[in-house]
Scaffold this motif. Sequence first.
Motif, mmCIF file in Angstrom:
data_model
loop_
_atom_site.group_PDB
_atom_site.id
_atom_site.type_symbol
_atom_site.label_atom_id
_atom_site.label_comp_id
_atom_site.label_asym_id
_atom_site.label_seq_id
_atom_site.Cartn_x
_atom_site.Cartn_y
_atom_site.Cartn_z
ATOM 1 N N VAL A 81 0.848 -1.197 0.000
ATOM 2 C CA VAL A 81 0.000 0.000 0.000
ATOM 3 C C VAL A 81 0.882 1.247 0.000
ATOM 4 C CG1 VAL A 81 -1.737 1.297 1.267
ATOM 5 C CG2 VAL A 81 -1.888 -1.193 1.174
ATOM 6 N N TRP A 82 1.881 1.266 0.847
ATOM 7 C CA TRP A 82 2.781 2.418 0.943
ATOM 8 C C TRP A 82 3.428 2.717 -0.403
ATOM 9 C CZ3 TRP A 82 3.665 5.957 4.669
ATOM 10 C CH2 TRP A 82 4.802 6.758 4.548
ATOM 11 N N ASP A 83 3.962 1.666 -1.045
ATOM 12 C CA ASP A 83 4.604 1.862 -2.347
ATOM 13 C C ASP A 83 3.616 2.421 -3.367
ATOM 14 O OD1 ASP A 83 6.978 0.929 -1.341
ATOM 15 O OD2 ASP A 83 6.786 -1.089 -2.189
ATOM 16 N N ALA A 84 2.384 1.938 -3.330
ATOM 17 C CA ALA A 84 1.386 2.383 -4.307
ATOM 18 C C ALA A 84 1.058 3.860 -4.145
ATOM 19 C CB ALA A 84 0.116 1.542 -4.180
ATOM 20 N N ARG B 11 -7.512 -0.373 -4.869
ATOM 21 C CA ARG B 11 -7.652 -1.763 -4.432
ATOM 22 C C ARG B 11 -7.498 -2.728 -5.603
ATOM 23 N NH1 ARG B 11 -11.548 0.912 -1.311
ATOM 24 N NH2 ARG B 11 -13.300 0.241 -2.606
ATOM 25 N N GLU B 12 -8.058 -2.381 -6.754
ATOM 26 C CA GLU B 12 -7.888 -3.222 -7.941
ATOM 27 C C GLU B 12 -6.412 -3.332 -8.321
ATOM 28 O OE1 GLU B 12 -10.639 -4.753 -10.212
ATOM 29 O OE2 GLU B 12 -11.008 -4.793 -8.043
ATOM 30 N N TYR B 13 -5.716 -2.215 -8.278
ATOM 31 C CA TYR B 13 -4.288 -2.219 -8.601
ATOM 32 C C TYR B 13 -3.516 -3.098 -7.614
ATOM 33 C CZ TYR B 13 0.530 -0.564 -8.705
ATOM 34 O OH TYR B 13 1.897 -0.515 -8.739
ATOM 35 N N LEU B 14 -3.777 -2.929 -6.328
ATOM 36 C CA LEU B 14 -3.039 -3.670 -5.316
ATOM 37 C C LEU B 14 -3.264 -5.170 -5.413
ATOM 38 C CD1 LEU B 14 -3.589 -1.314 -2.265
ATOM 39 C CD2 LEU B 14 -1.371 -1.905 -3.257
ATOM 40 N N THR B 15 -4.458 -5.586 -5.734
ATOM 41 C CA THR B 15 -4.775 -7.017 -5.741
ATOM 42 C C THR B 15 -4.569 -7.679 -7.098
ATOM 43 O OG1 THR B 15 -7.124 -6.522 -6.135
ATOM 44 C CG2 THR B 15 -6.424 -6.804 -3.840
ATOM 45 N N ARG B 16 -4.412 -6.880 -8.159
ATOM 46 C CA ARG B 16 -4.296 -7.462 -9.511
ATOM 47 C C ARG B 16 -2.993 -7.100 -10.223
ATOM 48 N NH1 ARG B 16 -9.154 -10.640 -10.335
ATOM 49 N NH2 ARG B 16 -10.753 -9.649 -9.028
ATOM 50 N N PHE B 17 -2.465 -5.906 -9.974
ATOM 51 C CA PHE B 17 -1.365 -5.399 -10.810
ATOM 52 C C PHE B 17 -0.200 -4.818 -10.024
ATOM 53 C CE2 PHE B 17 -5.377 -4.732 -13.190
ATOM 54 C CZ PHE B 17 -5.130 -5.560 -14.279
ATOM 55 N N ALA B 18 -0.164 -4.988 -8.720
ATOM 56 C CA ALA B 18 0.842 -4.314 -7.892
ATOM 57 C C ALA B 18 2.255 -4.545 -8.416
ATOM 58 C CB ALA B 18 0.746 -4.789 -6.450
ATOM 59 N N ALA B 19 2.995 -3.450 -8.465
ATOM 60 C CA ALA B 19 4.411 -3.411 -8.859
ATOM 61 C C ALA B 19 4.632 -3.577 -10.357
ATOM 62 C CB ALA B 19 5.233 -4.447 -8.093
ATOM 63 N N ARG B 20 3.570 -3.748 -11.150
ATOM 64 C CA ARG B 20 3.752 -3.815 -12.596
ATOM 65 C C ARG B 20 3.820 -2.396 -13.162
ATOM 66 N NH1 ARG B 20 -0.560 -8.076 -15.012
ATOM 67 N NH2 ARG B 20 0.257 -7.183 -16.955
ATOM 68 N N PRO B 21 4.771 -2.086 -14.034
ATOM 69 C CA PRO B 21 4.855 -0.754 -14.632
ATOM 70 C C PRO B 21 3.586 -0.428 -15.409
ATOM 71 C CG PRO B 21 6.842 -2.024 -15.076
ATOM 72 C CD PRO B 21 5.845 -2.979 -14.503
ATOM 73 N N ALA B 22 3.166 0.819 -15.345
ATOM 74 C CA ALA B 22 1.938 1.249 -16.015
ATOM 75 C C ALA B 22 2.236 2.311 -17.063
ATOM 76 C CB ALA B 22 0.944 1.807 -15.001
ATOM 77 N N ALA B 23 1.634 2.134 -18.236
ATOM 78 C CA ALA B 23 1.593 3.204 -19.233
ATOM 79 C C ALA B 23 0.269 3.919 -19.026
ATOM 80 C CB ALA B 23 1.702 2.639 -20.641
ATOM 81 N N PHE B 24 0.320 5.178 -18.602
ATOM 82 C CA PHE B 24 -0.885 5.894 -18.196
ATOM 83 C C PHE B 24 -1.249 6.965 -19.206
ATOM 84 C CE2 PHE B 24 -2.916 9.514 -16.103
ATOM 85 C CZ PHE B 24 -4.005 8.899 -15.530
#
Length: 245
Positions: free
Chosen positions: A20-23, A125-138
């Motif tokens: 959570v902190w990293d996110a 929450r979706e990011y943390l449970t599905r994609f955490a730490a994966r690089p994102a193109a936003f």
Amino acid sequence: MSKEFEIAREFEVDATPDQVWDAVTSGTGGWLWPMEPPEPREGGRGPWGSTVTAWDPPHKYTNRLEGVDENSEQTLNQLDYTVEPRDGGRRAWVRYVHSGIFVDDWDNQYDGASRHTDFYLHTLREYLTRFAARPAAFATFDGPEASKGADAFAAVGRALGLGDDTAEGTRVQAQGPDGQVLDAVVDFRNPYFIGLRTDDALVRFFGRNHWGAPVGMSVHDFAPGADAKRNEAAWQGWLNQAFGA
């Protein structure tokens, strides 16, 4: 007339306090948007020129921005995150508080900020449970002027091929840009927002027409080699077409 506001939310999530902190401090754009990461100390520089007023990894982080420019809708903005471990540190409890001062149109500003908070924290929450730490193109962008209409957001659901009764949790074949069909789950839906989750992306639609602004979109693409500019061009065209622009 200026008036203070506070929007507070609490939730538990299947992620560690460190995740959570990293996110919330890395500024990668995985769940919100890319921003300058905070200087890791109390008194350090935070995003958008704010000041870090609390820094206790991975439990407490606050940034505060005062004296917002005269054209802003706010004169004070503060974001506060409190994170505590649950289940021996395998889960986390999070308290989020957004506070400050709105300059005018208080009811409309508060309603918009409050409803956006629910959607943003759901995306966290979706990011943390599905994609955490994966690089994102936003990518993020707005629809045309026609998307400001009172009933404009309904056009987004129709363009995606969603029925009025398509509820959260439904797996759909959504109609994306350039004839692309998205195998997706409707992870969030109410009259103000739609969220789609694919295996590699979070696609968000914002009915900001309810608050006098154009309908907006954002794409968090976690696929290897994802191209934010290409996503923006494709989905901007899709959004314009949805409103006949």
